[in-house]
Design a protein around this motif. Sequence first.
Motif, PDB file in Angstrom:
ATOM      1  N   LYS A 100      -1.779   1.635   6.655  1.00 20.64           N
ATOM      2  CA  LYS A 100      -3.046   1.826   7.364  1.00 20.64           C
ATOM      3  C   LYS A 100      -3.107   3.187   8.033  1.00 20.64           C
ATOM      4  CE  LYS A 100      -4.385  -2.957   8.100  1.00 20.64           C
ATOM      5  NZ  LYS A 100      -4.556  -4.055   9.060  1.00 20.64           N
TER       6      LYS A 100
ATOM      7  N   LEU B 201      -4.261   5.856   5.659  1.00 15.96           N
ATOM      8  CA  LEU B 201      -5.720   5.829   5.488  1.00 15.96           C
ATOM      9  C   LEU B 201      -6.454   6.126   6.791  1.00 15.96           C
ATOM     10  CD1 LEU B 201      -6.054   2.694   3.243  1.00 15.96           C
ATOM     11  CD2 LEU B 201      -6.782   4.980   2.649  1.00 15.96           C
TER      12      LEU B 201
ATOM     13  N   LEU C  43      -6.602   4.263   9.330  1.00 16.79           N
ATOM     14  CA  LEU C  43      -7.193   3.057   9.918  1.00 16.79           C
ATOM     15  C   LEU C  43      -6.494   2.747  11.228  1.00 16.79           C
ATOM     16  CD1 LEU C  43      -7.525   0.902   6.695  1.00 16.79           C
ATOM     17  CD2 LEU C  43      -9.263   2.269   7.851  1.00 16.79           C
ATOM     18  N   ILE C  44      -5.285   3.278  11.370  1.00 20.03           N
ATOM     19  CA  ILE C  44      -4.555   3.221  12.625  1.00 20.03           C
ATOM     20  C   ILE C  44      -4.221   4.668  12.945  1.00 20.03           C
ATOM     21  CG2 ILE C  44      -2.386   2.512  13.707  1.00 20.03           C
ATOM     22  CD1 ILE C  44      -2.389   0.045  11.987  1.00 20.03           C
TER      23      ILE C  44
ATOM     24  N   ARG D 274     -12.400   9.362   2.161  1.00 24.03           N
ATOM     25  CA  ARG D 274     -12.607   7.919   2.068  1.00 24.03           C
ATOM     26  C   ARG D 274     -12.857   7.489   0.624  1.00 24.03           C
ATOM     27  NH1 ARG D 274     -10.162   6.148   6.229  1.00 24.03           N
ATOM     28  NH2 ARG D 274     -11.044   6.645   8.259  1.00 24.03           N
TER      29      ARG D 274
ATOM     30  N   GLN E 124      -8.076   4.278  -1.223  1.00 24.03           N
ATOM     31  CA  GLN E 124      -8.551   2.953  -0.839  1.00 24.03           C
ATOM     32  C   GLN E 124      -7.375   2.010  -0.635  1.00 24.03           C
ATOM     33  OE1 GLN E 124     -11.356   1.470   0.158  1.00 24.03           O
ATOM     34  NE2 GLN E 124     -12.176   3.562   0.298  1.00 24.03           N
ATOM     35  N   ILE E 125      -7.684   0.803  -0.182  1.00 29.82           N
ATOM     36  CA  ILE E 125      -6.623  -0.143   0.147  1.00 29.82           C
ATOM     37  C   ILE E 125      -7.022  -1.543  -0.295  1.00 29.82           C
ATOM     38  CG2 ILE E 125      -7.574  -0.379   2.489  1.00 29.82           C
ATOM     39  CD1 ILE E 125      -4.620  -0.853   3.425  1.00 29.82           C
TER      40      ILE E 125
ATOM     41  N   PHE F  37      -5.940  -5.402   0.711  1.00 31.77           N
ATOM     42  CA  PHE F  37      -5.221  -6.014   1.821  1.00 31.77           C
ATOM     43  C   PHE F  37      -4.401  -7.219   1.389  1.00 31.77           C
ATOM     44  CE2 PHE F  37      -8.734  -3.722   3.699  1.00 31.77           C
ATOM     45  CZ  PHE F  37      -8.118  -3.059   4.742  1.00 31.77           C
ATOM     46  N   GLN F  38      -3.504  -7.598   2.302  1.00 26.95           N
ATOM     47  CA  GLN F  38      -2.595  -8.707   2.025  1.00 26.95           C
ATOM     48  C   GLN F  38      -3.320 -10.049   2.014  1.00 26.95           C
ATOM     49  OE1 GLN F  38       0.598  -8.890   4.862  1.00 26.95           O
ATOM     50  NE2 GLN F  38       1.725 -10.380   3.651  1.00 26.95           N
TER      51      GLN F  38
ATOM     52  N   SER G 222      -9.934 -10.325   4.539  1.00 27.54           N
ATOM     53  CA  SER G 222     -10.354  -8.980   4.160  1.00 27.54           C
ATOM     54  C   SER G 222     -11.764  -8.933   3.573  1.00 27.54           C
ATOM     55  CB  SER G 222      -9.358  -8.365   3.188  1.00 27.54           C
ATOM     56  OG  SER G 222      -9.276  -9.141   2.024  1.00 27.54           O
TER      57      SER G 222
END
Lengths: 323, 317, 291
Positions: free
Chosen positions: A60, A63, A65-66, A92, A96-97, A99-100, A105
């Motif tokens: 994260k 990206l 995001l954190i 962006r 991309q990501i 998620f788990q 998500s």
Amino acid sequence: MAEPLLEVAGLQVHFPIRSALLRRRIGTVRAVDGVNLSVARGETLALVGESGCGKTTTGKAILRLIEPSGGSIRFGGEDIARHSQAQLAPFRRRMQIVFQDPYASLNPRMTVGGILAAPFEIHRIGDARDRADRVAALLRTVGLPPEAARRYPHEFSGGQRQRIGIARALALEPELVIGDEPVSALDVSIQAQIINLMKRLQAELGLAYVMISHNLAVVSHVADRVAVMYLGRVVETAPRETLFFDARHPYTQALLSAVPEPVPGRRRARQVPQGDVPSPASPPSGCHFHPRCPHAMPRCAQEAPASRIVASGHAVACHLEAP
Amino acid sequence: MIGFVARRLLQAIPLLIGVSLIGFGLMHLAPGGPLAVYTLNPTIQAQDIERIRIIFGLDQPIHVQYVKWATGIFSGNWGYTFFGGRPVLDVILERLPATLLLMGSALSVAILLGLSIGVLGAVKRYSVFDVLATTGALFALSFPTFWFGLMAIFVFAIELRWLPSGGMWELGEEGNILSLLQHLVLPTLVLALVITATWSRYSRSAFLEVMHQDYMRTARAKGVPPRARLLRHAFPNAAKPLIALLGVEVPFLFSGALVTETIFGWPGMGRLFVDALGMKEYPVLMGMMMFTAIFVILGNLLADIAIAAIDPRVRLR
Amino acid sequence: MSATAAAPESQAGRVWARFRRHRLALAGGMVVALLLASALFAPVLAPQDPTLLDTALRFRAPFADWHFPLGTDELGRDTLSRLLHGGRVSLTVGLVAMVTTVMTGALIGIAAGYLGGIADTVLMRFVDTMLCFPQVFLLLVVAAFVPPTLVSISLVIGLTSWMEVSRIVRAEILHLKEQDFVAAARALGASRARIMFRELLPNAAAPILVAATLKVASAVLMESYISYLGYGVQPPLASWGNMLTNAQGYFDTVPWLAILPGAAITLTVMGFNFLGDGLRDALDPRLRMDP
Ligand SMILES: Nc1ncnc2c1ncn2[C@@H]1O[C@H](COP(=O)(O)OP(=O)(O)O)[C@@H](O)[C@H]1O
Ligand code: SF4
Ligand SMILES: [Mg+2]
């Protein structure tokens, strides 16, 4: 080797621990504590480590995001670690990501069509008709019928939801996709389907992947290279074969011994790490692994080992490799 | 513990400043300022208004007025009434005992009753009593206090003639305790209704929560009798949320007292507030806003401190 | 699981308790529907003009004359017609005040919850400060200073009662914003506004709906109280609150003049409260059982 697509150096993410009542800072969780890794175009890097070692936070933070607390994140040659949101906008589309947790998500109050049209709305791509066509095409790409667009996420199974999550990640035609344990929440029978889908898409679209997993066996099929993480740091990076046959770091060796038959015919003594994983709020001094390491030396408690290249593409952070 | 109390006191300061800013701002945001209403009143001469304006410093810039007023608040000078020129703090304090008496008696009745109903409901969950009590509480919470007061007056004062319909004493009987008690019954009943309902709901859920904790099972397994389990194990642990409730209830208590006092002509602060409102006595209104807000802040503070005294873990956070 | 030996919780009792809650909520919903319909059709349903006075017809008893089914007041006006039109006024104020409350509370709650940091601190300190004032005090002070019109009354009630809503919404947003669908939107480059209003707000709909229902009840109550004190709806426009003011003078002789509007207020408040309580049970298990 050409310039890597992504190059992360010294990445740190520190979370403050605050008191419940007065919100004063009373400590720090060093979730990511100096991570180095690089990914070439079209390549798959597996990021492996025990639960809680900081893999998700690393993904994260890459990206943005954190917020990273330190280090650099070079994407396509540009350091984006301190970019403003406006400066990040073009990136962006390129990263991309997936998620788990396929349940958390996807926005439960949006239709799948709405979820998949969001990337185009945000980046002002096409008009409503055009977006509907693109959504249908995305659904086809991940093996879902076009009618899925009218339904809500809760009407789908975990595997189907993960396909939707993949479709969303692909909408803007990124160069890099971070998969944060994309199959760990799925039934074993479904896992292979999703892995194969991702492999197929990689071949078709020339994607680079960072595949996060706590399970070496899962990534062993897909990874070109593997980075092993322990308590906020990458301790060993190597091409897949090298890692399985010539692991140098005691932690990697311990992980491999816990994997049931990673490679048929290979023999090694089982070396399960002793003791509990220490907390990233108070990591051990020096080498974070030293309290559990069978080879620990006095130096290990005092000095964090630097990463050393031991062979082409093979780096190890352990005092045993010291010159 | 001293550190904890000091920290909580420090935290109350910005709240007090905020309260004074809002209280002051509200009065001066009134269209035309605090004296606008008087300009519409034909019996008040223009020069009288001008005089009031100058005496009360209303001709000065607003921030000067605020600083003057706020420093006055913190040094005990709460200003003077427009009419009569009496010190505002005196006017308020003179009404305080009546309000405290009403709130105290209503709160005691409500806590005693509400706690008993709640605990019994929790112990005998889903019994007929519990179902009736929880339904009753829901009804009571929907009752408009002022209409309930009017109905109580109608039934007990007008129809049955058991109790007086308002005031605090019979004329000429000021100081007679029996007369006071008679006058206290109906307002107490009315104010206590909603509080009782809140307390029965809160204590029921607090006890239900506590009764499912491990230490209660342990106590039961060790053969501690039910009554001792309730008194020695459940009560101390259920007390925390209930003390917190006491803290947050202060503003509701004031609101309820205001409504009750206007219905019953009870000569307390609520009555004073409504009277001051009718006369547009800004200094009194501002003073009362501050006074009640300080009480609210104090209530929360005391509740927090009491909880910290019971549970040392709270202090460490 | 039963907690003490003295209190075996019977299965039937539990079912009854649950059924009762639903039945109350259902009854509340029906009352609300009836009230809304009667307010909507008040001009058709009312047998008389509610402002028509005829002192020759003062103080007619209820159920005595079918022209005045619920009797007449001190000016000879038809009570039923005044109740119906008063209900229209009370419900309008209740609904407009609720919308004001919910919009203000939701906006502040979302901003504080999602933006966090200084915005959160400042907004929540403001909420804490507003909550230091007993609501009736705050309401009356403002109501006494603004010229009373239906709109101003609604706004005053709405703007002095949004604080709870903002706390509820903020708590919900704090929980929601940690979920990965929000991270996904950020990864796509969504703006803060898009995340707050397109991603988060619809997910906070359940607690907002519950709060909205309960807020109608309290707004109707507040309107009736300030109208009763003379700072709300002004005669000759009828509201349940100002009907009570007049009736109080004739308490000993014609009590029904006070009983009827009070009963109407109570019925309305209960209807919305029970409906809200039932909605809370049905929609939001996390909010269940707090008083
Ligand atoms: N927002 C947060 N605040 C504080 N600590 C966090 C936060 N997010 C993660 N952590 C901590 O950081 C460490 C790494 O977490 P994570 O990156 O989720 O690990 P992984 O994905 O490898 O399981 C854990 O100890 C976790 O508790
Ligand atoms: S540095 Fe020391 S403690 Fe750390 S892995 Fe190497 S040998 Fe073990
Ligand atoms: Mg993770």
